[in-house]
Each structure stands twice: as C-alpha cells, then as structure tokens.
Design a protein around this motif. Structure first.
Motif, PDB file in Angstrom:
ATOM      1  N   ALA A 138     -28.822 -64.032   9.944  1.00 34.19           N
ATOM      2  CA  ALA A 138     -28.804 -64.024   8.479  1.00 34.19           C
ATOM      3  C   ALA A 138     -30.147 -64.513   7.927  1.00 34.19           C
ATOM      4  CB  ALA A 138     -27.664 -64.906   7.969  1.00 34.19           C
ATOM      5  N   LEU A 139     -30.743 -65.519   8.604  1.00 32.12           N
ATOM      6  CA  LEU A 139     -32.051 -66.042   8.200  1.00 32.12           C
ATOM      7  C   LEU A 139     -33.120 -64.956   8.313  1.00 32.12           C
ATOM      8  CD1 LEU A 139     -33.277 -68.770   7.283  1.00 32.12           C
ATOM      9  CD2 LEU A 139     -33.814 -69.232   9.678  1.00 32.12           C
ATOM     10  N   ARG A 140     -33.090 -64.206   9.408  1.00 37.35           N
ATOM     11  CA  ARG A 140     -34.030 -63.093   9.587  1.00 37.35           C
ATOM     12  C   ARG A 140     -33.845 -62.038   8.494  1.00 37.35           C
ATOM     13  NH1 ARG A 140     -33.289 -61.822  16.019  1.00 37.35           N
ATOM     14  NH2 ARG A 140     -34.852 -63.259  16.832  1.00 37.35           N
ATOM     15  N   ALA A 141     -32.583 -61.692   8.253  1.00 38.89           N
ATOM     16  CA  ALA A 141     -32.283 -60.650   7.264  1.00 38.89           C
ATOM     17  C   ALA A 141     -32.834 -61.010   5.893  1.00 38.89           C
ATOM     18  CB  ALA A 141     -30.771 -60.428   7.194  1.00 38.89           C
ATOM     19  N   HIS A 142     -32.709 -62.274   5.524  1.00 41.14           N
ATOM     20  CA  HIS A 142     -33.146 -62.697   4.184  1.00 41.14           C
ATOM     21  C   HIS A 142     -34.651 -62.944   4.095  1.00 41.14           C
ATOM     22  CE1 HIS A 142     -29.491 -63.331   1.693  1.00 41.14           C
ATOM     23  NE2 HIS A 142     -28.891 -63.334   2.880  1.00 41.14           N
ATOM     24  N   LYS A 143     -35.243 -63.486   5.156  1.00 39.47           N
ATOM     25  CA  LYS A 143     -36.638 -63.947   5.055  1.00 39.47           C
ATOM     26  C   LYS A 143     -37.672 -62.982   5.654  1.00 39.47           C
ATOM     27  CE  LYS A 143     -34.841 -67.564   3.218  1.00 39.47           C
ATOM     28  NZ  LYS A 143     -34.795 -67.637   1.737  1.00 39.47           N
ATOM     29  N   LEU A 144     -37.262 -62.078   6.533  1.00 37.04           N
ATOM     30  CA  LEU A 144     -38.232 -61.188   7.181  1.00 37.04           C
ATOM     31  C   LEU A 144     -38.097 -59.735   6.759  1.00 37.04           C
ATOM     32  CD1 LEU A 144     -38.192 -62.496  10.871  1.00 37.04           C
ATOM     33  CD2 LEU A 144     -39.923 -62.941   9.130  1.00 37.04           C
ATOM     34  N   PHE A 145     -36.933 -59.361   6.207  1.00 31.66           N
ATOM     35  CA  PHE A 145     -36.687 -57.951   5.905  1.00 31.66           C
ATOM     36  C   PHE A 145     -36.581 -57.729   4.398  1.00 31.66           C
ATOM     37  CE2 PHE A 145     -35.831 -58.230  10.285  1.00 31.66           C
ATOM     38  CZ  PHE A 145     -36.019 -56.956  10.813  1.00 31.66           C
ATOM     39  N   THR A 146     -37.271 -56.687   3.953  1.00 30.65           N
ATOM     40  CA  THR A 146     -37.343 -56.406   2.523  1.00 30.65           C
ATOM     41  C   THR A 146     -36.752 -55.042   2.228  1.00 30.65           C
ATOM     42  OG1 THR A 146     -39.428 -57.630   2.524  1.00 30.65           O
ATOM     43  CG2 THR A 146     -38.915 -56.355   0.541  1.00 30.65           C
ATOM     44  N   LYS A 199     -41.818 -69.721   8.663  1.00 31.17           N
ATOM     45  CA  LYS A 199     -41.924 -68.269   8.851  1.00 31.17           C
ATOM     46  C   LYS A 199     -43.295 -67.925   9.417  1.00 31.17           C
ATOM     47  CE  LYS A 199     -41.972 -65.433   5.193  1.00 31.17           C
ATOM     48  NZ  LYS A 199     -41.507 -64.540   4.115  1.00 31.17           N
ATOM     49  N   ASP A 200     -43.309 -67.119  10.479  1.00 33.96           N
ATOM     50  CA  ASP A 200     -44.554 -66.659  11.092  1.00 33.96           C
ATOM     51  C   ASP A 200     -44.597 -65.147  10.965  1.00 33.96           C
ATOM     52  OD1 ASP A 200     -46.648 -65.873  12.682  1.00 33.96           O
ATOM     53  OD2 ASP A 200     -46.236 -67.292  14.294  1.00 33.96           O
ATOM     54  N   GLU A 201     -45.379 -64.659   9.985  1.00 36.25           N
ATOM     55  CA  GLU A 201     -45.398 -63.212   9.723  1.00 36.25           C
ATOM     56  C   GLU A 201     -46.076 -62.436  10.836  1.00 36.25           C
ATOM     57  OE1 GLU A 201     -45.686 -61.703   5.609  1.00 36.25           O
ATOM     58  OE2 GLU A 201     -46.424 -63.707   5.160  1.00 36.25           O
ATOM     59  N   LYS A 202     -47.044 -63.065  11.507  1.00 36.28           N
ATOM     60  CA  LYS A 202     -47.734 -62.364  12.609  1.00 36.28           C
ATOM     61  C   LYS A 202     -46.739 -62.020  13.705  1.00 36.28           C
ATOM     62  CE  LYS A 202     -52.296 -64.511  12.151  1.00 36.28           C
ATOM     63  NZ  LYS A 202     -53.315 -65.312  12.838  1.00 36.28           N
ATOM     64  N   GLN A 203     -45.882 -63.006  14.043  1.00 34.59           N
ATOM     65  CA  GLN A 203     -44.918 -62.819  15.132  1.00 34.59           C
ATOM     66  C   GLN A 203     -43.585 -62.267  14.648  1.00 34.59           C
ATOM     67  OE1 GLN A 203     -45.782 -63.305  18.262  1.00 34.59           O
ATOM     68  NE2 GLN A 203     -47.797 -64.088  17.730  1.00 34.59           N
ATOM     69  N   ARG A 204     -43.447 -62.066  13.347  1.00 37.17           N
ATOM     70  CA  ARG A 204     -42.190 -61.621  12.743  1.00 37.17           C
ATOM     71  C   ARG A 204     -41.045 -62.538  13.185  1.00 37.17           C
ATOM     72  NH1 ARG A 204     -40.908 -57.491   9.061  1.00 37.17           N
ATOM     73  NH2 ARG A 204     -39.619 -56.264  10.464  1.00 37.17           N
ATOM     74  N   ALA A 205     -41.265 -63.852  12.973  1.00 36.08           N
ATOM     75  CA  ALA A 205     -40.272 -64.830  13.411  1.00 36.08           C
ATOM     76  C   ALA A 205     -40.008 -65.828  12.293  1.00 36.08           C
ATOM     77  CB  ALA A 205     -40.767 -65.559  14.656  1.00 36.08           C
ATOM     78  N   VAL A 206     -38.779 -66.325  12.227  1.00 38.70           N
ATOM     79  CA  VAL A 206     -38.425 -67.370  11.274  1.00 38.70           C
ATOM     80  C   VAL A 206     -37.460 -68.325  11.976  1.00 38.70           C
ATOM     81  CG1 VAL A 206     -36.545 -65.994  10.269  1.00 38.70           C
ATOM     82  CG2 VAL A 206     -37.538 -67.859   8.947  1.00 38.70           C
ATOM     83  N   THR A 207     -37.709 -69.644  11.842  1.00 39.25           N
ATOM     84  CA  THR A 207     -36.864 -70.639  12.515  1.00 39.25           C
ATOM     85  C   THR A 207     -36.539 -71.776  11.558  1.00 39.25           C
ATOM     86  OG1 THR A 207     -38.869 -71.698  13.363  1.00 39.25           O
ATOM     87  CG2 THR A 207     -37.723 -70.199  14.851  1.00 39.25           C
ATOM     88  N   LEU A 208     -35.401 -72.404  11.777  1.00 41.40           N
ATOM     89  CA  LEU A 208     -35.010 -73.573  10.974  1.00 41.40           C
ATOM     90  C   LEU A 208     -35.839 -74.786  11.387  1.00 41.40           C
ATOM     91  CD1 LEU A 208     -31.113 -73.315  11.038  1.00 41.40           C
ATOM     92  CD2 LEU A 208     -32.573 -72.927   9.048  1.00 41.40           C
ATOM     93  N   ASP A 219     -51.099 -57.084   3.282  1.00 40.37           N
ATOM     94  CA  ASP A 219     -50.492 -57.814   4.404  1.00 40.37           C
ATOM     95  C   ASP A 219     -51.497 -58.120   5.505  1.00 40.37           C
ATOM     96  OD1 ASP A 219     -48.096 -57.816   3.129  1.00 40.37           O
ATOM     97  OD2 ASP A 219     -47.253 -56.121   4.202  1.00 40.37           O
ATOM     98  N   LEU A 220     -52.262 -57.113   5.933  1.00 42.34           N
ATOM     99  CA  LEU A 220     -53.192 -57.308   7.053  1.00 42.34           C
ATOM    100  C   LEU A 220     -54.260 -58.336   6.685  1.00 42.34           C
ATOM    101  CD1 LEU A 220     -53.601 -56.053   9.934  1.00 42.34           C
ATOM    102  CD2 LEU A 220     -55.421 -54.693   8.912  1.00 42.34           C
ATOM    103  N   MET A 221     -54.789 -58.240   5.465  1.00 41.65           N
ATOM    104  CA  MET A 221     -55.831 -59.168   5.010  1.00 41.65           C
ATOM    105  C   MET A 221     -55.254 -60.580   4.846  1.00 41.65           C
ATOM    106  SD  MET A 221     -58.625 -57.323   4.578  1.00 41.65           S
ATOM    107  CE  MET A 221     -59.679 -57.998   3.320  1.00 41.65           C
ATOM    108  N   ARG A 222     -54.046 -60.637   4.285  1.00 39.05           N
ATOM    109  CA  ARG A 222     -53.434 -61.948   4.001  1.00 39.05           C
ATOM    110  C   ARG A 222     -53.092 -62.681   5.292  1.00 39.05           C
ATOM    111  NH1 ARG A 222     -48.296 -62.880   3.591  1.00 39.05           N
ATOM    112  NH2 ARG A 222     -47.775 -60.681   3.413  1.00 39.05           N
ATOM    113  N   ILE A 223     -52.523 -61.951   6.248  1.00 42.09           N
ATOM    114  CA  ILE A 223     -52.111 -62.573   7.509  1.00 42.09           C
ATOM    115  C   ILE A 223     -53.319 -63.044   8.310  1.00 42.09           C
ATOM    116  CG2 ILE A 223     -50.995 -62.092   9.734  1.00 42.09           C
ATOM    117  CD1 ILE A 223     -49.064 -60.249   8.163  1.00 42.09           C
ATOM    118  N   PHE A 224     -54.434 -62.298   8.212  1.00 38.01           N
ATOM    119  CA  PHE A 224     -55.610 -62.655   9.005  1.00 38.01           C
ATOM    120  C   PHE A 224     -56.668 -63.412   8.182  1.00 38.01           C
ATOM    121  CE2 PHE A 224     -53.623 -59.557  11.715  1.00 38.01           C
ATOM    122  CZ  PHE A 224     -53.823 -60.100  12.962  1.00 38.01           C
TER     123      PHE A 224
END
Length: 906
Positions: free
Chosen positions: A301-309, A253-262, A587-592
C-alpha cells in the motif's frame, strides 16, 4: 590515442564486417538479370529446387546468394518493392545470427524476408517476433505476399486464437507473433497432458523485431501463468485507509531505486493506526512472525501511494487499473503487477479488487529466447546495449550503413530552470514551425505530460494530434500522417510503433482509410493517382520547410528511447531536425542533483525564460543516462542469475513431462518409484548396522499402512531368527508389487497403464506448482542473508537445490500412495477412463507480467485475478451451485464464501 589512429587506418571491427558483406551483394546483383527473365512459375519453382539441394546435403550458406536474389525479385513482383544493397547486407547479418542496427525508415520489415525465406527452406519453421498484435498481423499479411508467392505457408499468432488455430499457425513455414504470445504458448504447452494438444514445434530460428525493446526493456519482467488463491480484498481496503494518515517523516523514499520504506517513527505510527483499525493487537509488534501478512500489505500500500502515479504509471478504465508500459506508453490490458501491488493500487483508486494468484508456470524472456538454436534481431537502436546483447544472448550487434546519407540536424539540448519556462519555449518553437509549414513530432515521457502540452497548444490555438495510451487504436494513422506540412503530433514514447513517418503523408494508409468503400476499379485508380499527386505536393512543401522537426520534452532514462525519437526524422536522406528541451524540474535532472546546478545558474545570472545551451550539458546527461542503463542491466542480470537456478529445474521437469507423454507405459517408472519409497521407509525405521532391538517396527508398520494400505506383520517378522533389513525390504516390496499386480488384473493392464500415466502427470504438476510457491517465498526473503555476510545467490542456489530434491522425494511417495489407494468403478470402458482421468485446465488462469520496477525483488510472484461467477450457476436452483469456485461468494446470498457455506456441505 593509438586506438583512434588504428581505427582511422584499418577501420573499426564493424566496418570490416560490413565490407565483408559487399562481395555477396555484388554476386546477388549479378544474378538480377537472370531472375528477371524467369516466369512467375519458374521463380516459384526455385523453392523446391533449393529444398532438394538441401536434402542432398547442400549447406544453407551456399544457397544464400541465389535465395536472396529470388526473394528480391519476388518482392518486386508481389509488393512493388526492391531491396536496396544495404537491405541485402542486413539480411545477411540476420542469417548469420546477429543483430542488424538499421535506422528508422530503412525498411527493416522488408529486410527480414531475406533471412526468413532462406531459413524457412529447411521446413523446421521460422518465428518473426514483434512487439504487438497489430504489427504481427500487419507484417504477416504484408510480407506474407512474398512468401506465398514463393510457395511458403504463413501463419500468425495473436490473442484470441484457440489451440487448433495456434497449432496450424506454428506448423507453417513462417510464423509471426508477439513475444508474449510465443512465451505463454510455451508455458501452456508444458501444462498439457497429451503431446497432440501441444501447439509449438521444436524451436528452430527466430528474428526479433525491435530487439532492444523485447530482449532488453521487457526482459526485466518474467512471463507468469497463475491461478487464484484466497480473497484478501477487505484487508487491502482497510490497510489502504491507513497510508494517507502517515506524515512525511514516517517514510523514506528513494526515487533512483524506486523504493520506499517506513522509518522507525513511521513503524510506531503505523502500529498505532493498525491497532485503532482493529488489524493488530494492542502492544503488538508489526514485525512479529504472526504479522508477516500485515507487513506485506502495508509495504505494498505504501508503494502504491508513494511510488505510483495515476496517468503516468497506470490509468483507471472500466473499473480496472490498467498498467501503462513505461517504454512504449501503451496500455497493457490483462497484465498485472505482482505480489499484491496491483490490489493495493485497486484499493487506492477505489475500484474492484481482484484476487491474488499463485504461480503455476513462469519464464523470463532471456531463458525463453535462449531456447532457440539460432536467434537474430533488428532495431534502430542497439549499439548502446551491445555489451548486454553479447553477454546475455551471445548476439553481436552490427551497425548497418544507411541507404542515403543522414541529413538531419541534431541541435544541442536547451536547459531551462523551470518546467513552465521549458514548455513555453516548446510552444514558441512549434508556432514557428507551423508558420513555415514544417511538420512537428513532439515526444513526451508520460500521458500526463502529453496532455499538459496539449492544453498549452489549445490555448495557443495550434491544431494537433495526441498519440498515447488513451488513443492507442488510432496510432497507426496518426503516426502515418505526422509528416504532412504543418502537422503537429504529440506522442508518448515512439518505440516500436512500426509505422514510418513519411514526409507528405503515407499513401498506403490513406488508400486503406479513404477508399475502403470504393469497389469500382477505374474510380479507385483515379482516386489513388489524385492522392499520390497530393502527397508529392505535400512532400515538396515539407522538404522546403526543413523536413520533420522532432522535439523532445525531456530526456528519457535510456539513451535508446531518445535515439528512437530522433530517428523518426531524416529517413531515407530526407531533411530534418531535432532538439531536446529540459528543465531542472525534470525527473532525470532532479534525481541526479539539479539543486547545485540551479544555484549555480542563479549565480551566473540566468534570467527567467533564458536557456543554457552547451555540448558539455549533453555529455553530462549522457553520463547520467549511462548510470541508469548500467543499473537496469544489473537488475536484469540479477534476475537472470536467479532464474537460471530455476531454469535448470524447469528444463528437467518439462523434459520429464514430455518423455512421460511420449510413452504409453510408465509402469517401470512407477515400480522404480515404489521400490525407492520402500527403501527409504525401511532405512528410516531400520538404520544401517542397528541391532534388532533398536528397530522401530511400529513406525514402519504405520508408514506401510499409510502409504500402501497394507497391514503387514512387520513386528512378527522382526522376531524371526537372523532376519535382516534386506529381507524385510524384500517382503514389503513383494507385498506391494503383488497388490499392484492384482489391481492391474482387476481393472485390465491397459486401464491401469492409463491410470498410472495420468496420475503421474497430475501429481508431477501439483508438486511443481507447490515447488514454485516455495521458491517464490525463498526468493522474497533471501536478500536478508546479505546482512549475515552470506551471498544471497549462493544461498538461493543451495536451498533451491535442496527444495528440488525434497520435491522429487515427495513426488515418489505421493505417486506411490495415490496409486496404492486408487479405486475405479468396475467395468468402465477405456474411453470413459481416459475422459475421467484427463485433467481440465484450471479455471480462471491468468497470464501476467511483473512490474519492471520491482523485477529484481522477486523472480516470479503470485498475481491476481477476480473471482468469476460461473454463468451456469442459478441462485434460485441449488442443483447448479456445485460449479461455484470455492472462494467465490455463495450463490445462496449469505455473503459467506461458498466453501464456508453450502460448499462445506458438499
């Protein structure tokens, strides 16, 4: 260094612009006594005088001073408000087609009346664009008093109006509406089949309120009108059950890019789970060509579960997943994420899954607003994005001075190690403010955090109001009363609220709510005086306590959002204060990279509950925000580059449609298409310079039979001595022309012209819709070309052009073939033919917006829509079943789709 010295000596470019406006301000002020002396009728008569002068060749700029003086006087008489000098300057900036940055509370709504009136004198119409329906209706009513006083007509566009009401509103001198409504009306207009059905006039001049929110934040998401496709709800549910079974090493999971891949391990695990669920064959590969659809569902489905709250990105309400706008914290009813992501979220939350849709029409806000020959905007925060406004829209930003000096005190940020320590510190500060009766506005970045803070204040027994998407309806009143002494208001993002926080409270809002049922004028006047006195007392208390204290619970990824929150305090010279509280868990502090800072603070001996406060921290955070802003700008630029390719094609198609609707007779166009098709058919069968024995006459015979329904002796012609391809082309053309002439004679030329025009428009629309779908598919996979060292944008341009050429070729053949085969029943009247040929708008069309986080990935994508059963369908009466949508459940109750059950028999 030299630049700083030059700015000190000569002032900045912005200073010089502002200074240049002062001369006209003095001229407007000089006219004020003359305007005061005019009667109401004489003042109103100035409008006709100005219009007459414009008709005689006077330039709009030459009328500016007098027109602004007239509007100022009209505002005094109709609203009881007089434009300040800085507001006059703001009006000039808007008239010049620039963006006026004016602080919160400086009266931007009133500023717009100046430029709107002047530009509305031409009669070509002025659009004032707002961020929501409430503001559009409020401003149209409120500022409409000024325009109506001066003899101008005012319209407002909002959700729920029919076409006649919209057409009347757009026909007014001044029209208020939201960016979404204006955009969707433009798209719908270009799906109409008669000019008189269109609602828009040609675009002229627009002023965009909250211009940064509309042209920057929302510009990442295209407007899309879409229609239903096949139902895949079962597949979404089945795939959704698999995702929770994945373990941490299965995905990255890459929170900066809002991406998740297998990962590779995750792909193998997913394949095993899909085989067990019966969705994939044993030994199959997830990335086989036959599993393209399955990969799509797994990724979403991966995006829905891992990127969206839940309660941050969306809420669940009334069996629906409703998106939360990341910039304003508002619910966006009716708006859906694209590419099946919304269905994946519906499966995740266990609510009804609505069908995916196919794009019918689409446009980005960049290309929508670039349709206006003249564009202007106003906001409290635009300077941080000045470069983007200049590059994308050719709009210059002018920073306007405030009417009174800003006396707000902006404290340095306090940074805590943990979120718990941060919230405790915020609670303590709120208690201190309550003790001295200082009103407090607390800004949060999500519903979840606003409710967390609300719970904390409840434990401390601190009365407060919560403003977020859940309590959206009360927002104007909550904001208006946030300046009462001791008031504590928690708000999720303050962008575009459209209501000022006035110390002591808002008189207009209180009168509207508290005196709505009082009809006696004397009693009403007495109560108003009492409220005014109470507000003055409250204001004195709030000022003595230090004015409005704005508390930010964390930094937003955009500096503008932070500045909008800060700007709520210190309006019109009022005292005020602001401070942001941060933690290393934000979020901003954690990501950077807050991990290094955390270990450093521990080494320095920072104790629990202690904060680090230093201007360097603020600068470091600004740098992080600039990085995010730069990335978002790149996303928007990338989206625009791809949309520009399609925009050129869209302009061609929409212009062609309009031209076709304007003419009564399209027979020349149809004949030209027919002759081109014949030329292509002959060229394919009889190549240039080929010998007669190499001619494929059998193929040409089949094609002529298929396209024109003509059985011609082409093989016999080819045997004639000395015959050439031109002669065969001429004979086929002559036969086709004679067939169409006979048809026109049989049905009457008038009816044939109607048939040709109607079918040409319908087939053009169908071809364009299919072309959009092809561009969707092309856009989704074009990024992979980068792996082959090829530029995806250039590849997209080249292939999109080829697809467009192919679409036009197919269009010619389809139009020609349909007209050659079409049969009408004998003797219909023109009105009956017109009625039967007029296409009905596709049922279940939906207007949608993409998810901003993934806007760069696909420019337009099919969105989703539930199948709505026709209320006229009676399960007990088979004669009513024909109205059932083909993909809807069959009314007989079999559980099958209608097209696979009783619909198959129809």
């Amino acid at each position: 260094m030299f630049g700083a010295i030059a700015r000190r000596l000569f002032g900045t470019a912005n200073d010089r612009i502002v200074k240049g406006l002062k001369k006209d301000v003095e001229a407007i002020n000089a006219l004020e006594p003359a305007m005061i002396a005019l009667s109401d009728d004489e003042l109103r008569g100035k409008t006709e005088e100005f219009r007459a002068r414009l008709a005689d060749g006077t330039d709009l700029d030459d009328l500016l001073v007098e027109a602004f003086a007239v509007v100022r006087e009209a505002a005094k008489r109709s609203l009881g408000q007089r434009h300040f000098d800085v507001q006059l300057m703001g009006g000039m900036v808007l008239h010049n087609g620039k963006i006026a940055e004016m602080r919160t509370g400086e009266g931007k709504t009133l500023v717009a009346t100046l430029a709107v009136y002047l530009n509305a004198l031409t009669g070509a119409g002025v659009h004032v664009v707002t961020v929501n329906d409430y503001l559009a209706q409020r401003d149209a009513e409120w500022m409409g008093r000024v325009y109506r006083f001066l003899g101008l007509s005012v319209g407002v566009i909002h959700h729920g109006l029919d076409d006649d009401q919209r057409r009347a509103a757009y026909g007014c001198d001044v029209t208020y509406g939201t960016n979404n409504e204006l955009g969707f009306d433009y798209l719908r207009d270009n799906m109409k089949f008669r000019l008189e059905e269109m609602v828009h006039r040609p675009f002229n001049y627009a002023i965009v309120d909250e211009v940064d929110s509309i042209l920057i934040d929302e510009a990442r998401t295209p407007l899309i009108i879409s229609g239903p496709t096949e139902d895949n709800s079962d597949l979404y549910r089945l795939v959704d059950r698999i995702i929770p079974l994945l373990v941490e090493g299965d995905y990255e999971k890459d929170e900066k890019q809002r991406a998740v891949t297998l990962t590779e391990q995750g792909t193998e695990h997913t394949e095993q789970l899909l085989v067990e669920a019966g969705l994939m064959k044993e030994g199959g590969n997830l990335y086989d060509i036959t599993n393209v659809s399955l990969v799509h569902h797994v990724n979403q489905a991966l995006r829905a579960h891992k990127l969206f709250t839940k309660d941050v990105d969306y809420i669940v309400k009334s069996d629906k997943v409703v998106i939360i706008d990341e910039f304003t914290g508002r619910m966006m009813d009716g708006r859906r994420y694209s590419e099946g992501l919304h269905q994946a979220l519906e499966a995740k939350e266990g609510v009804s899954i609505q069908n995916e849709n196919q794009t019918l029409a689409s446009i980005t806000f960049q290309n929508l607003f670039r349709l206006y020959p003249k564009l202007a905007g106003m906001t409290g925060t635009a300077m941080t994005e000045a470069g983007e406004f200049q590059e994308i829209y050719n709009l210059e930003v002018v920073d306007m001075p405030t009417n009174r000096p800003v006396s707000r005190v902006d404290a340095d940020d306090e940074v805590y190690r943990t979120a718990a320590e941060k919230y405790e510190a915020i609670g303590t500060l709120i208690e201190e403010c309550r003790t001295r009766k200082q009103p407090v506005l607390v800004g949060t970045t999500s519903i979840e955090k606003s409710e967390l803070l609300s719970e904390l204040l409840k434990k401390k027994n601190i009365p407060h109001q919560v403003l977020n998407a859940r309590y959206h309806e009360q927002e104007a009143y909550i904001v208006a009363q946030a300046g009462v002494p001791g008031a504590v208001t928690i708000a999720t993002n303050m962008a575009g609220r459209g209501t000022d926080i006035q110390l002591g409270g808002n008189l207009d809002m209180r009168v509207r709510l508290e005196l709505s049922e009082i009809t006696d004028d004397a009693e009403r006047a007495g109560r108003i005086k009492a409220i005014e006195a109470e507000i003055e007392t409250f204001k004195a208390e709030a000022v003595a306590a230090g004015g409005l204290y704005v508390i930010g619970t964390e930094r937003h990824e955009s500096r503008r959002i932070d500045n909008q929150l800060r700007g709520r305090s210190g309006r019109q010279g009022d005292p005020g204060a602001s401070k942001f509280f941060l933690s290393l868990e934000d979020d901003l502090m954690r990501i950077f990279g807050s991990e290094r800072m955390d270990s450093m603070l521990r080494k320095l001996g920072l104790k629990d509950g202690e904060a680090i406060i230093h201007p360097w921290i603020n600068k470091a955070l600004e740098k992080a925000q600039e990085k995010v802003e730069s990335r978002n700008f790149d996303v928007r630029k990338n989206l625009l580059k791809f949309d520009d390719v399609m925009n050129d094609q869209r302009k061609v198609i929409y212009e062609q449609r309009k031209e076709l609707m304007q003419v009564e007779d399209v027979s020349d166009d149809v004949a030209a298409m027919r002759h081109e098709v014949i030329g292509e058919l002959v060229a394919r069968a009889i190549p240039e310079r080929a010998y007669a024995e190499d001619w494929n006459t059998a193929s040409l015979h089949e094609e002529v039979l298929r396209v024109f329904n003509l059985d011609l002796p082409i093989a016999e012609w080819a045997k004639e001595e000395g015959i050439a391809d031109q002669e065969i082309r001429h004979r086929v053309t002559d036969a086709a022309d004679r067939k169409m002439a006979a048809k026109a004679a049989e049905y009457t030329p008038e009816i044939m012209r109607m048939v040709e025009k109607s079918l040409l428009l319908q087939i053009l629309d169908q071809a364009w819709k299919e072309h959009l779908l092809q561009l969707d598919h092309l856009r989704q996979g074009i990024g992979l070309r980068a792996y082959g060292q090829r530029d995806p944008l250039n590849e997209y341009k080249r292939e999109a052009f080829n697809l467009f050429e192919q679409m036009l070729n197919d269009l010619r053949e389809r139009v020609t073939s349909v007209l050659a085969h079409v049969e009408l029943r004998v003797g219909p009247s023109e009105s009956e033919v017109q009625e039967s040929l007029t296409p009905k708008a596709p049922r279940q069309m939906q207007e949608s917006r993409q998810d901003p986080a993934f806007a760069a990935e696909a420019e337009q994508a099919g969105l989703s829509l539930s199948t709505v059963r026709n209320p006229a369908t009676n399960p007990n009466d088979p004669s009513t079943w024909s109205a059932t949508p083909r993909n809807a459940p069959c009314p007989c109750g079999s559980g099958k789709k209608y097209k696979h059950c009783h619909g198959a028999m129809a």
